[in-house]
Each structure stands twice: as structure tokens, then as C-alpha cells.
Design a protein around this motif. Sequence first.
Motif, PDB file in Angstrom:
ATOM      1  N   SER A   1      46.767  44.127  27.033  1.00  0.00           N
ATOM      2  CA  SER A   1      47.453  43.966  28.314  1.00  0.00           C
ATOM      3  C   SER A   1      48.925  43.633  28.074  1.00  0.00           C
ATOM      4  CB  SER A   1      46.781  42.857  29.123  1.00  0.00           C
ATOM      5  OG  SER A   1      47.120  41.602  28.595  1.00  0.00           O
ATOM      6  N   PRO A   2      49.753  43.753  29.105  1.00  0.00           N
ATOM      7  CA  PRO A   2      51.164  43.401  28.950  1.00  0.00           C
ATOM      8  C   PRO A   2      51.389  41.948  28.531  1.00  0.00           C
ATOM      9  CG  PRO A   2      50.851  44.647  30.973  1.00  0.00           C
ATOM     10  CD  PRO A   2      49.484  44.345  30.418  1.00  0.00           C
ATOM     11  N   CYS A   3      50.434  41.053  28.840  1.00  0.00           N
ATOM     12  CA  CYS A   3      50.601  39.647  28.445  1.00  0.00           C
ATOM     13  C   CYS A   3      49.987  39.364  27.070  1.00  0.00           C
ATOM     14  CB  CYS A   3      50.057  38.698  29.508  1.00  0.00           C
ATOM     15  SG  CYS A   3      48.309  38.857  29.866  1.00  0.00           S
ATOM     16  N   GLY A   4      49.523  40.409  26.376  1.00  0.00           N
ATOM     17  CA  GLY A   4      49.065  40.262  25.000  1.00  0.00           C
ATOM     18  C   GLY A   4      47.587  39.989  24.800  1.00  0.00           C
TER      19      GLY A   4
ATOM     20  N   VAL B   1      48.186  50.385  39.295  1.00  0.00           N
ATOM     21  CA  VAL B   1      49.546  50.079  38.857  1.00  0.00           C
ATOM     22  C   VAL B   1      49.930  48.672  39.317  1.00  0.00           C
ATOM     23  CG1 VAL B   1      51.978  50.703  39.154  1.00  0.00           C
ATOM     24  CG2 VAL B   1      50.286  52.473  38.687  1.00  0.00           C
ATOM     25  N   LEU B   2      49.554  48.326  40.539  1.00  0.00           N
ATOM     26  CA  LEU B   2      49.848  47.000  41.078  1.00  0.00           C
ATOM     27  C   LEU B   2      49.144  45.912  40.255  1.00  0.00           C
ATOM     28  CD1 LEU B   2      50.193  46.072  44.727  1.00  0.00           C
ATOM     29  CD2 LEU B   2      48.598  44.727  43.383  1.00  0.00           C
ATOM     30  N   LEU B   3      47.904  46.167  39.843  1.00  0.00           N
ATOM     31  CA  LEU B   3      47.119  45.174  39.096  1.00  0.00           C
ATOM     32  C   LEU B   3      47.480  45.109  37.609  1.00  0.00           C
ATOM     33  CD1 LEU B   3      43.593  45.940  40.604  1.00  0.00           C
ATOM     34  CD2 LEU B   3      45.128  44.069  41.223  1.00  0.00           C
ATOM     35  N   ALA B   4      48.034  46.190  37.076  1.00  0.00           N
ATOM     36  CA  ALA B   4      48.232  46.327  35.629  1.00  0.00           C
ATOM     37  C   ALA B   4      49.064  45.215  35.007  1.00  0.00           C
ATOM     38  CB  ALA B   4      48.864  47.682  35.314  1.00  0.00           C
ATOM     39  N   GLY B   5      50.057  44.723  35.714  1.00  0.00           N
ATOM     40  CA  GLY B   5      50.941  43.723  35.132  1.00  0.00           C
ATOM     41  C   GLY B   5      50.500  42.288  35.327  1.00  0.00           C
ATOM     42  N   ALA B   6      49.374  42.073  35.987  1.00  0.00           N
ATOM     43  CA  ALA B   6      48.920  40.702  36.271  1.00  0.00           C
ATOM     44  C   ALA B   6      48.532  39.974  34.993  1.00  0.00           C
ATOM     45  CB  ALA B   6      47.739  40.731  37.233  1.00  0.00           C
ATOM     46  N   LYS B   7      48.949  38.737  34.901  1.00  0.00           N
ATOM     47  CA  LYS B   7      48.589  37.917  33.734  1.00  0.00           C
ATOM     48  C   LYS B   7      47.116  37.552  33.783  1.00  0.00           C
ATOM     49  CE  LYS B   7      53.061  35.794  32.985  1.00  0.00           C
ATOM     50  NZ  LYS B   7      53.499  36.136  31.684  1.00  0.00           N
ATOM     51  N   VAL B   8      46.537  37.382  32.606  1.00  0.00           N
ATOM     52  CA  VAL B   8      45.142  36.964  32.492  1.00  0.00           C
ATOM     53  C   VAL B   8      45.087  35.454  32.647  1.00  0.00           C
ATOM     54  CG1 VAL B   8      43.141  36.865  30.968  1.00  0.00           C
ATOM     55  CG2 VAL B   8      44.585  38.897  30.983  1.00  0.00           C
ATOM     56  N   ASP B   9      44.290  34.987  33.599  1.00  0.00           N
ATOM     57  CA  ASP B   9      44.092  33.568  33.825  1.00  0.00           C
ATOM     58  C   ASP B   9      43.199  33.043  32.704  1.00  0.00           C
ATOM     59  OD1 ASP B   9      43.371  31.033  34.660  1.00  0.00           O
ATOM     60  OD2 ASP B   9      42.791  31.652  36.684  1.00  0.00           O
ATOM     61  N   GLU B  10      43.689  32.097  31.945  1.00  0.00           N
ATOM     62  CA  GLU B  10      42.918  31.598  30.799  1.00  0.00           C
ATOM     63  C   GLU B  10      41.577  30.991  31.204  1.00  0.00           C
ATOM     64  OE1 GLU B  10      43.129  32.035  27.451  1.00  0.00           O
ATOM     65  OE2 GLU B  10      44.602  33.462  28.147  1.00  0.00           O
TER      66      GLU B  10
END
Length: 139
Positions: A68-71, A110-119
Motif C-alpha cells: 500500500s502507499p503507507c508501506g 481510487v478514492l480508497l487506494a490512498g487510505a492509511k491502514v489503521d493499526e
Amino acid sequence: QAKEGASATLLGPPHETADYGENYRAYVKWQDEAVQACRQRCGKLGGKEVQTLPGWTFHAGTFAKYISPCGVEFRYVMDIETHFGCVLARPETAARIKREKPDGPGAMLVLLAGAKVDERANPVKLRNRAKTWKAQSGI
């Protein structure tokens, strides 16, 4: 649209108890609800759809992985669907959907793709915990 009451349950994973079997069943239910929420808005995802998401990278190999974009590394598309289902339950996502009005499943992804993963609700970590619960409970 997710069924009434489902959104609130997707904001965080099930609470862990001393009963491993109960933990496992709660996890499976939580994951099913999250996947269903994602599929209702975006359709069933496949590896090709995930590979084309903005900001996501794909590494082929014996153990393919999507990053993901947040790694956060995902090995299973179902875990990505779980993540997106949880993102859909966030109040800020609901506000953004209302504001931007994405046109179709592709625009929603596309809207969801950049969302960070909640730990707290990281599907990758929870999948590993669920394997332990299942093994320890004898299910």
C-alpha cells in the motif's frame, strides 16, 4: 451501502477475550462484513485491479505481495478488501464520498487506494492472530 449497524462494527477489530474460539469466530464475522462492504461498493477485487491502484506496488514471486502507499504489505486480495471495507466505515471516508460522489467502482477504488491502514484493524496482523486463535481453540 452496508447494512444498518455494520459500519460501526467495522471501525475496529473484535475485542480479544480469553476464549480463542470466540476470538476466531468474531474475527471471521468481522472480516466477512468488511469484505462484503467493500464488494458492495467496489465489486470483487482481483489481483489485476489491485496492481493498477494509484500508489500501490506489486511484487511477483513465490509469495506475491501488494504494498500500500503507507508501506503495509498484503499477501491476500481478501485482506485488501477487508482494509477497504474498514475504510468505508470511517466517518471521514463517508464525508469524502458524499463530497466527491465517485462515479462507479473504479472511481471508488481510487478514492480508497490512498487510505492509511489503521493499526488496530490491520488485516495482515489480524489474519496471523486468527491463525493462532484457530489453532489454540482446536476449531
